[in-house]
Motif scaffolding. Structure first.
Motif, PDB file in Angstrom:
ATOM      1  N   SER A 124      -1.188 -13.100  19.039  1.00 55.29           N
ATOM      2  CA  SER A 124      -2.396 -12.729  18.301  1.00 55.29           C
ATOM      3  C   SER A 124      -2.100 -11.508  17.431  1.00 55.29           C
ATOM      4  O   SER A 124      -1.045 -10.879  17.562  1.00 55.29           O
ATOM      5  CB  SER A 124      -3.526 -12.390  19.274  1.00 55.29           C
ATOM      6  OG  SER A 124      -3.190 -11.223  20.024  1.00 55.29           O
ATOM      7  N   ASN A 125      -3.060 -11.179  16.559  1.00 61.71           N
ATOM      8  CA  ASN A 125      -2.886  -9.983  15.730  1.00 61.71           C
ATOM      9  C   ASN A 125      -2.693  -8.729  16.583  1.00 61.71           C
ATOM     10  O   ASN A 125      -1.864  -7.868  16.274  1.00 61.71           O
ATOM     11  CB  ASN A 125      -4.087  -9.792  14.805  1.00 61.71           C
ATOM     12  CG  ASN A 125      -4.096 -10.782  13.651  1.00 61.71           C
ATOM     13  OD1 ASN A 125      -3.110 -11.488  13.419  1.00 61.71           O
ATOM     14  ND2 ASN A 125      -5.200 -10.827  12.921  1.00 61.71           N
ATOM     15  N   GLN A 126      -3.455  -8.638  17.661  1.00 58.59           N
ATOM     16  CA  GLN A 126      -3.342  -7.473  18.531  1.00 58.59           C
ATOM     17  C   GLN A 126      -1.965  -7.413  19.196  1.00 58.59           C
ATOM     18  O   GLN A 126      -1.353  -6.344  19.302  1.00 58.59           O
ATOM     19  CB  GLN A 126      -4.441  -7.506  19.598  1.00 58.59           C
ATOM     20  CG  GLN A 126      -4.471  -6.250  20.476  1.00 58.59           C
ATOM     21  CD  GLN A 126      -5.635  -6.256  21.462  1.00 58.59           C
ATOM     22  OE1 GLN A 126      -6.358  -7.235  21.565  1.00 58.59           O
ATOM     23  NE2 GLN A 126      -5.815  -5.154  22.178  1.00 58.59           N
ATOM     24  N   SER A 132       4.458  -2.058  16.673  1.00 65.18           N
ATOM     25  CA  SER A 132       3.991  -0.658  16.619  1.00 65.18           C
ATOM     26  C   SER A 132       3.345  -0.327  15.277  1.00 65.18           C
ATOM     27  O   SER A 132       3.632   0.693  14.641  1.00 65.18           O
ATOM     28  CB  SER A 132       5.160   0.304  16.894  1.00 65.18           C
ATOM     29  OG  SER A 132       5.702   0.082  18.175  1.00 65.18           O
ATOM     30  N   ILE A 133       2.478  -1.243  14.831  1.00 66.62           N
ATOM     31  CA  ILE A 133       1.721  -1.020  13.603  1.00 66.62           C
ATOM     32  C   ILE A 133       0.245  -1.292  13.883  1.00 66.62           C
ATOM     33  O   ILE A 133      -0.099  -1.942  14.871  1.00 66.62           O
ATOM     34  CB  ILE A 133       2.212  -1.921  12.443  1.00 66.62           C
ATOM     35  CG1 ILE A 133       2.132  -3.403  12.828  1.00 66.62           C
ATOM     36  CG2 ILE A 133       3.623  -1.545  12.037  1.00 66.62           C
ATOM     37  CD1 ILE A 133       2.559  -4.362  11.710  1.00 66.62           C
ATOM     38  N   ALA A 134      -0.620  -0.792  13.022  1.00 69.10           N
ATOM     39  CA  ALA A 134      -2.055  -0.972  13.222  1.00 69.10           C
ATOM     40  C   ALA A 134      -2.446  -2.439  13.060  1.00 69.10           C
ATOM     41  O   ALA A 134      -1.817  -3.186  12.309  1.00 69.10           O
ATOM     42  CB  ALA A 134      -2.830  -0.121  12.215  1.00 69.10           C
ATOM     43  N   LYS A 161      -3.242  -7.684   9.839  1.00 65.93           N
ATOM     44  CA  LYS A 161      -4.129  -8.578   9.090  1.00 65.93           C
ATOM     45  C   LYS A 161      -3.754  -8.609   7.611  1.00 65.93           C
ATOM     46  O   LYS A 161      -3.801  -9.660   6.967  1.00 65.93           O
ATOM     47  CB  LYS A 161      -5.581  -8.123   9.261  1.00 65.93           C
ATOM     48  CG  LYS A 161      -6.128  -8.308  10.675  1.00 65.93           C
ATOM     49  CD  LYS A 161      -7.553  -7.796  10.784  1.00 65.93           C
ATOM     50  CE  LYS A 161      -8.101  -7.987  12.203  1.00 65.93           C
ATOM     51  NZ  LYS A 161      -9.477  -7.445  12.341  1.00 65.93           N
ATOM     52  N   PHE A 162      -3.365  -7.459   7.081  1.00 68.04           N
ATOM     53  CA  PHE A 162      -2.933  -7.377   5.683  1.00 68.04           C
ATOM     54  C   PHE A 162      -1.684  -8.238   5.455  1.00 68.04           C
ATOM     55  O   PHE A 162      -1.600  -8.991   4.484  1.00 68.04           O
ATOM     56  CB  PHE A 162      -2.642  -5.916   5.328  1.00 68.04           C
ATOM     57  CG  PHE A 162      -2.042  -5.727   3.959  1.00 68.04           C
ATOM     58  CD1 PHE A 162      -2.829  -5.786   2.818  1.00 68.04           C
ATOM     59  CD2 PHE A 162      -0.679  -5.487   3.824  1.00 68.04           C
ATOM     60  CE1 PHE A 162      -2.267  -5.606   1.552  1.00 68.04           C
ATOM     61  CE2 PHE A 162      -0.115  -5.312   2.561  1.00 68.04           C
ATOM     62  CZ  PHE A 162      -0.914  -5.379   1.426  1.00 68.04           C
ATOM     63  N   HIS A 163      -0.721  -8.138   6.384  1.00 67.68           N
ATOM     64  CA  HIS A 163       0.505  -8.933   6.268  1.00 67.68           C
ATOM     65  C   HIS A 163       0.212 -10.431   6.398  1.00 67.68           C
ATOM     66  O   HIS A 163       0.776 -11.248   5.661  1.00 67.68           O
ATOM     67  CB  HIS A 163       1.519  -8.513   7.338  1.00 67.68           C
ATOM     68  CG  HIS A 163       2.142  -7.176   7.080  1.00 67.68           C
ATOM     69  ND1 HIS A 163       2.638  -6.800   5.856  1.00 67.68           N
ATOM     70  CD2 HIS A 163       2.359  -6.120   7.908  1.00 67.68           C
ATOM     71  CE1 HIS A 163       3.128  -5.573   5.934  1.00 67.68           C
ATOM     72  NE2 HIS A 163       2.965  -5.139   7.176  1.00 67.68           N
ATOM     73  N   VAL A 164      -0.686 -10.770   7.332  1.00 66.76           N
ATOM     74  CA  VAL A 164      -1.033 -12.182   7.529  1.00 66.76           C
ATOM     75  C   VAL A 164      -1.668 -12.746   6.255  1.00 66.76           C
ATOM     76  O   VAL A 164      -1.348 -13.862   5.828  1.00 66.76           O
ATOM     77  CB  VAL A 164      -1.992 -12.354   8.729  1.00 66.76           C
ATOM     78  CG1 VAL A 164      -2.532 -13.789   8.785  1.00 66.76           C
ATOM     79  CG2 VAL A 164      -1.285 -12.005  10.030  1.00 66.76           C
ATOM     80  N   LYS A 165      -2.538 -11.964   5.646  1.00 66.75           N
ATOM     81  CA  LYS A 165      -3.167 -12.402   4.396  1.00 66.75           C
ATOM     82  C   LYS A 165      -2.133 -12.656   3.310  1.00 66.75           C
ATOM     83  O   LYS A 165      -2.181 -13.667   2.595  1.00 66.75           O
ATOM     84  CB  LYS A 165      -4.170 -11.339   3.934  1.00 66.75           C
ATOM     85  CG  LYS A 165      -4.907 -11.705   2.645  1.00 66.75           C
ATOM     86  CD  LYS A 165      -5.874 -10.601   2.226  1.00 66.75           C
ATOM     87  CE  LYS A 165      -6.561 -10.951   0.913  1.00 66.75           C
ATOM     88  NZ  LYS A 165      -7.492  -9.863   0.483  1.00 66.75           N
ATOM     89  N   ASN A 166      -1.144 -11.769   3.200  1.00 67.50           N
ATOM     90  CA  ASN A 166      -0.075 -11.943   2.211  1.00 67.50           C
ATOM     91  C   ASN A 166       0.774 -13.168   2.514  1.00 67.50           C
ATOM     92  O   ASN A 166       1.187 -13.898   1.605  1.00 67.50           O
ATOM     93  CB  ASN A 166       0.820 -10.702   2.165  1.00 67.50           C
ATOM     94  CG  ASN A 166       0.184  -9.558   1.403  1.00 67.50           C
ATOM     95  OD1 ASN A 166      -0.775  -9.750   0.661  1.00 67.50           O
ATOM     96  ND2 ASN A 166       0.712  -8.353   1.584  1.00 67.50           N
ATOM     97  N   ILE A 167       1.038 -13.385   3.797  1.00 64.87           N
ATOM     98  CA  ILE A 167       1.840 -14.546   4.219  1.00 64.87           C
ATOM     99  C   ILE A 167       1.139 -15.840   3.826  1.00 64.87           C
ATOM    100  O   ILE A 167       1.754 -16.757   3.272  1.00 64.87           O
ATOM    101  CB  ILE A 167       2.105 -14.494   5.741  1.00 64.87           C
ATOM    102  CG1 ILE A 167       3.061 -13.349   6.081  1.00 64.87           C
ATOM    103  CG2 ILE A 167       2.668 -15.828   6.238  1.00 64.87           C
ATOM    104  CD1 ILE A 167       3.142 -13.028   7.552  1.00 64.87           C
TER     105      ILE A 167
END
Length: 209
Positions: free
Chosen positions: A163-165, A172-174, A179-185
């Protein structure tokens, strides 16, 4: 002693039956001989250093050291090594990585023996050997946007069902950054959700299961 015009071939594959089958096809031809057989990428590097073969058949996915890493290592040490990727994987990312690493040819393991021999002779002569179907996928790949290293890490964890969490904790990132990376992917892969992203990534060889 071998004649100068005999093509000396190194085979690197982690499956014994594949190695033996390739060796049998190659040794049957009077203008070719097998000088070594490697079971993994590290052995491929070591045997290349020892024999400096005319042509190397390199599997992509092997234990210890993968094929792409082995190709990169060999290309960094030797001038113009003639390497053919021989693999079961035809995802556009696999093709791109293999050729970008320095391979001169790309062939699937279900190719006919005559095509294998033609590939060896073509690459030995200093030319590239890229079948039409492989070339078409490579062209498609060249038109796709690159995923960053971090996006590749996130995508690999997505493929493992995290999951994102969980991804946030692992890298070790927020969670907002995840979510930002997932959106870009999703945008770069041209898909609408995480499931489609993973399916596409596995199909194209961007990540492994």
């Amino acid at each position: 002693m071998s004649q100068p015009d005999v093509i000396r071939v190194l085979i690197a594959d982690d499956h014994p039956m594949m190695r033996e089958g390739l060796a049998a096809v190659i040794e049957y031809k009077p203008d070719m001989t097998v000088v070594g057989q490697a079971r993994n990428g590290q052995e491929a590097i070591d045997l290349f250093r020892q024999y400096q073969p005319d042509v190397t058949l390199m599997d992509l996915r092997m234990p210890e050291v993968g094929g792409v890493e082995a190709i990169m290592t060999i290309c960094a040490e030797f001038v113009n090594p003639r390497i053919i990727v021989l693999t079961t994987y035809d995802g556009d990312e696999d093709i791109y990585r293999g050729l970008r690493a320095g391979a001169r040819g790309y062939l699937l393991k279900d190719a006919e023996p005559d095509e294998l021999l033609a590939a060896i002779r073509t690459v030995y002569d200093g030319r590239q050997f890229i079948p039409l179907a492989v070339g078409a996928k490579l062209v498609e790949r060249m038109g796709n946007p690159e995923l960053s290293d971090r996006e590749l890490e996130v995508l690999q964890l997505m493929a493992k069902g995290n999951s994102n969490q969980e991804i946030s904790t692992a890298l070790s990132i927020a969670e907002g950054t995840v979510k930002f990376h997932v959106k870009n992917i999703l945008s770069k892969l041209k898909v609408n959700d995480r499931t489609q992203a993973v399916i596409t990534a596995l199909k194209r060889g961007i990540v492994s299961s």
